[in-house]
Design a protein around this motif. Structure first.
Motif, PDB file in Angstrom:
ATOM      1  N   GLU A  22      13.750   4.558  10.330  1.00  0.00           N
ATOM      2  CA  GLU A  22      14.283   4.355   8.982  1.00  0.00           C
ATOM      3  C   GLU A  22      14.886   2.964   8.847  1.00  0.00           C
ATOM      4  OE1 GLU A  22      17.558   6.370   5.910  1.00  0.00           O
ATOM      5  OE2 GLU A  22      16.979   7.412   7.762  1.00  0.00           O
ATOM      6  N   ARG A  23      15.547   2.504   9.900  1.00  0.00           N
ATOM      7  CA  ARG A  23      16.128   1.163   9.871  1.00  0.00           C
ATOM      8  C   ARG A  23      15.025   0.104   9.778  1.00  0.00           C
ATOM      9  NH1 ARG A  23      19.860  -0.206  14.875  1.00  0.00           N
ATOM     10  NH2 ARG A  23      20.923   1.641  14.034  1.00  0.00           N
ATOM     11  N   LEU A  24      13.921   0.311  10.514  1.00  0.00           N
ATOM     12  CA  LEU A  24      12.829  -0.661  10.502  1.00  0.00           C
ATOM     13  C   LEU A  24      12.072  -0.661   9.182  1.00  0.00           C
ATOM     14  CD1 LEU A  24      11.570  -0.118  14.146  1.00  0.00           C
ATOM     15  CD2 LEU A  24      12.683  -2.165  13.238  1.00  0.00           C
ATOM     16  N   GLU A  25      12.079   0.453   8.484  1.00  0.00           N
ATOM     17  CA  GLU A  25      11.466   0.488   7.154  1.00  0.00           C
ATOM     18  C   GLU A  25      12.164  -0.481   6.212  1.00  0.00           C
ATOM     19  OE1 GLU A  25       8.849   1.929   6.034  1.00  0.00           O
ATOM     20  OE2 GLU A  25       8.391   3.680   7.279  1.00  0.00           O
ATOM     21  N   ARG A  26      13.426  -0.758   6.500  1.00  0.00           N
ATOM     22  CA  ARG A  26      14.203  -1.658   5.645  1.00  0.00           C
ATOM     23  C   ARG A  26      14.082  -3.112   6.081  1.00  0.00           C
ATOM     24  NH1 ARG A  26      18.013   2.710   6.308  1.00  0.00           N
ATOM     25  NH2 ARG A  26      19.228   1.457   7.801  1.00  0.00           N
ATOM     26  N   GLY A  27      13.494  -3.351   7.249  1.00  0.00           N
ATOM     27  CA  GLY A  27      13.318  -4.720   7.714  1.00  0.00           C
ATOM     28  C   GLY A  27      13.291  -4.798   9.222  1.00  0.00           C
ATOM     29  N   ASP A  28      12.510  -5.781   9.780  1.00  0.00           N
ATOM     30  CA  ASP A  28      12.391  -5.947  11.224  1.00  0.00           C
ATOM     31  C   ASP A  28      13.717  -6.380  11.837  1.00  0.00           C
ATOM     32  OD1 ASP A  28       9.784  -5.240  11.139  1.00  0.00           O
ATOM     33  OD2 ASP A  28       8.973  -7.160  11.813  1.00  0.00           O
ATOM     34  N   ASP A  29      13.945  -5.907  13.039  1.00  0.00           N
ATOM     35  CA  ASP A  29      15.130  -6.286  13.792  1.00  0.00           C
ATOM     36  C   ASP A  29      14.778  -6.204  15.268  1.00  0.00           C
ATOM     37  OD1 ASP A  29      17.684  -5.022  15.370  1.00  0.00           O
ATOM     38  OD2 ASP A  29      18.265  -6.592  13.949  1.00  0.00           O
ATOM     39  N   ALA A  30      14.924  -7.319  15.997  1.00  0.00           N
ATOM     40  CA  ALA A  30      14.485  -7.378  17.386  1.00  0.00           C
ATOM     41  C   ALA A  30      15.186  -6.327  18.251  1.00  0.00           C
ATOM     42  CB  ALA A  30      14.730  -8.776  17.956  1.00  0.00           C
ATOM     43  N   GLY A  31      16.481  -6.156  18.040  1.00  0.00           N
ATOM     44  CA  GLY A  31      17.218  -5.179  18.838  1.00  0.00           C
ATOM     45  C   GLY A  31      16.746  -3.760  18.585  1.00  0.00           C
ATOM     46  N   THR A  32      16.442  -3.460  17.327  1.00  0.00           N
ATOM     47  CA  THR A  32      15.958  -2.119  16.984  1.00  0.00           C
ATOM     48  C   THR A  32      14.600  -1.860  17.610  1.00  0.00           C
ATOM     49  OG1 THR A  32      17.178  -2.202  14.905  1.00  0.00           O
ATOM     50  CG2 THR A  32      15.451  -0.541  15.089  1.00  0.00           C
ATOM     51  N   TRP A  33      13.707  -2.850  17.546  1.00  0.00           N
ATOM     52  CA  TRP A  33      12.386  -2.695  18.153  1.00  0.00           C
ATOM     53  C   TRP A  33      12.500  -2.481  19.661  1.00  0.00           C
ATOM     54  CZ3 TRP A  33       8.371  -1.178  15.779  1.00  0.00           C
ATOM     55  CH2 TRP A  33       8.093  -1.582  14.469  1.00  0.00           C
ATOM     56  N   ALA A  34      13.384  -3.226  20.303  1.00  0.00           N
ATOM     57  CA  ALA A  34      13.549  -3.095  21.748  1.00  0.00           C
ATOM     58  C   ALA A  34      14.030  -1.697  22.116  1.00  0.00           C
ATOM     59  CB  ALA A  34      14.528  -4.149  22.256  1.00  0.00           C
ATOM     60  N   GLU A  35      15.003  -1.178  21.376  1.00  0.00           N
ATOM     61  CA  GLU A  35      15.498   0.160  21.676  1.00  0.00           C
ATOM     62  C   GLU A  35      14.424   1.212  21.424  1.00  0.00           C
ATOM     63  OE1 GLU A  35      18.861   3.466  20.366  1.00  0.00           O
ATOM     64  OE2 GLU A  35      19.048   1.404  19.606  1.00  0.00           O
ATOM     65  N   LEU A  36      13.689   1.046  20.321  1.00  0.00           N
ATOM     66  CA  LEU A  36      12.647   2.018  19.994  1.00  0.00           C
ATOM     67  C   LEU A  36      11.589   2.056  21.089  1.00  0.00           C
ATOM     68  CD1 LEU A  36      11.613   4.026  17.856  1.00  0.00           C
ATOM     69  CD2 LEU A  36      10.333   2.126  16.842  1.00  0.00           C
ATOM     70  N   ALA A  37      11.138   0.891  21.529  1.00  0.00           N
ATOM     71  CA  ALA A  37      10.128   0.840  22.589  1.00  0.00           C
ATOM     72  C   ALA A  37      10.644   1.491  23.859  1.00  0.00           C
ATOM     73  CB  ALA A  37       9.725  -0.608  22.856  1.00  0.00           C
ATOM     74  N   VAL A  59       2.097   2.843  12.426  1.00  0.00           N
ATOM     75  CA  VAL A  59       0.847   2.280  11.911  1.00  0.00           C
ATOM     76  C   VAL A  59       1.046   1.765  10.491  1.00  0.00           C
ATOM     77  CG1 VAL A  59      -1.509   2.846  11.215  1.00  0.00           C
ATOM     78  CG2 VAL A  59      -0.650   3.601  13.445  1.00  0.00           C
ATOM     79  N   ARG A  60       1.832   2.480   9.700  1.00  0.00           N
ATOM     80  CA  ARG A  60       2.117   1.985   8.346  1.00  0.00           C
ATOM     81  C   ARG A  60       2.849   0.652   8.390  1.00  0.00           C
ATOM     82  NH1 ARG A  60       3.318   7.488   7.437  1.00  0.00           N
ATOM     83  NH2 ARG A  60       5.569   7.112   7.482  1.00  0.00           N
ATOM     84  N   LEU A  61       3.724   0.489   9.357  1.00  0.00           N
ATOM     85  CA  LEU A  61       4.458  -0.765   9.502  1.00  0.00           C
ATOM     86  C   LEU A  61       3.596  -1.869  10.104  1.00  0.00           C
ATOM     87  CD1 LEU A  61       7.815   0.649  10.930  1.00  0.00           C
ATOM     88  CD2 LEU A  61       7.505  -0.370   8.664  1.00  0.00           C
ATOM     89  N   ALA A  62       2.538  -1.484  10.823  1.00  0.00           N
ATOM     90  CA  ALA A  62       1.758  -2.436  11.605  1.00  0.00           C
ATOM     91  C   ALA A  62       1.012  -3.461  10.764  1.00  0.00           C
ATOM     92  CB  ALA A  62       0.770  -1.692  12.498  1.00  0.00           C
ATOM     93  N   ALA A  63       0.750  -3.156   9.512  1.00  0.00           N
ATOM     94  CA  ALA A  63       0.037  -4.110   8.664  1.00  0.00           C
ATOM     95  C   ALA A  63       0.822  -5.402   8.489  1.00  0.00           C
ATOM     96  CB  ALA A  63      -0.252  -3.483   7.301  1.00  0.00           C
ATOM     97  N   HIS A  64       2.141  -5.326   8.611  1.00  0.00           N
ATOM     98  CA  HIS A  64       2.982  -6.500   8.377  1.00  0.00           C
ATOM     99  C   HIS A  64       3.921  -6.788   9.542  1.00  0.00           C
ATOM    100  CE1 HIS A  64       1.524  -6.253   4.270  1.00  0.00           C
ATOM    101  NE2 HIS A  64       1.949  -5.001   4.205  1.00  0.00           N
ATOM    102  N   SER A  65       3.757  -6.088  10.649  1.00  0.00           N
ATOM    103  CA  SER A  65       4.685  -6.242  11.761  1.00  0.00           C
ATOM    104  C   SER A  65       3.949  -6.313  13.086  1.00  0.00           C
ATOM    105  CB  SER A  65       5.674  -5.065  11.790  1.00  0.00           C
ATOM    106  OG  SER A  65       6.430  -5.073  12.982  1.00  0.00           O
TER     107      SER A  65
END
Length: 241
Positions: A22-37, A59-65
């Motif tokens: 939900e946080r990433l839907e609002r915008g990319d954040d390196a720390g959030t991506w790292a924790e998610l992975a 996959v929905r996010l992948a078009a722009h991320s």
């Protein structure tokens, strides 16, 4: 609708991954991506149930991320592992098909992350053994067993040469024999897909590497000739459920 109640991550939690998405839907954040992975995949070829539950949204996010493309690829590269989530994976069929189209379009743009996207495409095609090891053919090595004498043969495809050899830890690669690239009209299946995609996108090193990978090698021990790709795949292709 995702049933997050059974989609635990590697911390055995079920609520944190939906919060991060939900946080990433609002915008990319390196720390959030790292924790998610960290919660979805392990380097030891494992993916958590939350990884498959998260895949459609990723996959929905992948078009722009780029981060979403990379993480989606890592999840699918591990789809053949022991995860006991066949039902969750089956529910991702539409998302996987969408991801394949997205990757194809992304590769056409010749991006800086071309190899990562190419490997993700191989995972989508359920070619997990190639997705896990394929390099850019500057310094690629594959260990295969000769099907005739069982000798362990090193296959080199890179800037140092394209050859089969016996690896000696003191002398290096000895008894080298040049590889025999496959004729283009002899390619089929995944070899043809890899070749056609790389040729379309102007990736000359990848084109040449694929031809040698799907070509023939001579065993330095017994002199017999065998298919590099066939022998590597037979030893490393996972048994699909």
């Amino acid at each position: 609708m995702v049933n997050w109640a059974r989609a635990y991550d590697w911390f055995f939690e079920t609520d944190r991954v939906p919060e991060l998405l939900e946080r990433l839907e609002r915008g990319d954040d390196a720390g959030t991506w790292a924790e998610l992975a960290h919660r979805l995949v392990l380097e030891a070829d494992l993916v958590s149930p939350a990884g498959f539950a998260a895949l459609p949204q990723l996959v929905r996010l992948a078009a722009h991320s780029a981060e979403a493309r990379i993480l989606s690829g890592k999840i699918l590269e591990r789809a053949a592992g022991h995860h006991d989530c066949d039902d969750l994976l089956a529910q991702c069929a539409d998302a996987i098909a969408e991801f394949r189209e997205l990757l194809d379009q992304h590769l056409r743009s010749r991006p800086s992350d071309y190899l990562a996207a190419f490997r993700a495409l191989l995972a989508v095609e359920e070619q997990y053994h190639w997705a896990a090891v394929l390099g850019d053919f500057t310094d690629d090595f594959y260990a295969v067993g000769c099907p005739h004498c069982a000798a362990e043969v090193t296959i080199a495809i890179g800037d140092h040469g394209r050859y089969s050899a016996i690896r000696d830890w003191h002398q290096g690669d000895v008894n080298r024999r040049p590889l025999r690239p496959a004729p283009v009209d002899g390619l089929s299946g995944i070899g043809r897909l890899m070749y056609d995609t790389a040729l379309r996108d102007g990736k000359d090193a990848l084109v040449d590497g694929v031809l040698h990978l799907f070509g023939g090698a001579q065993c330095p021990s017994c002199g017999s000739v065998f298919s590099v790709a066939d022998e590597y795949a037979s030893a490393h292709r996972p048994a699909l459920r």
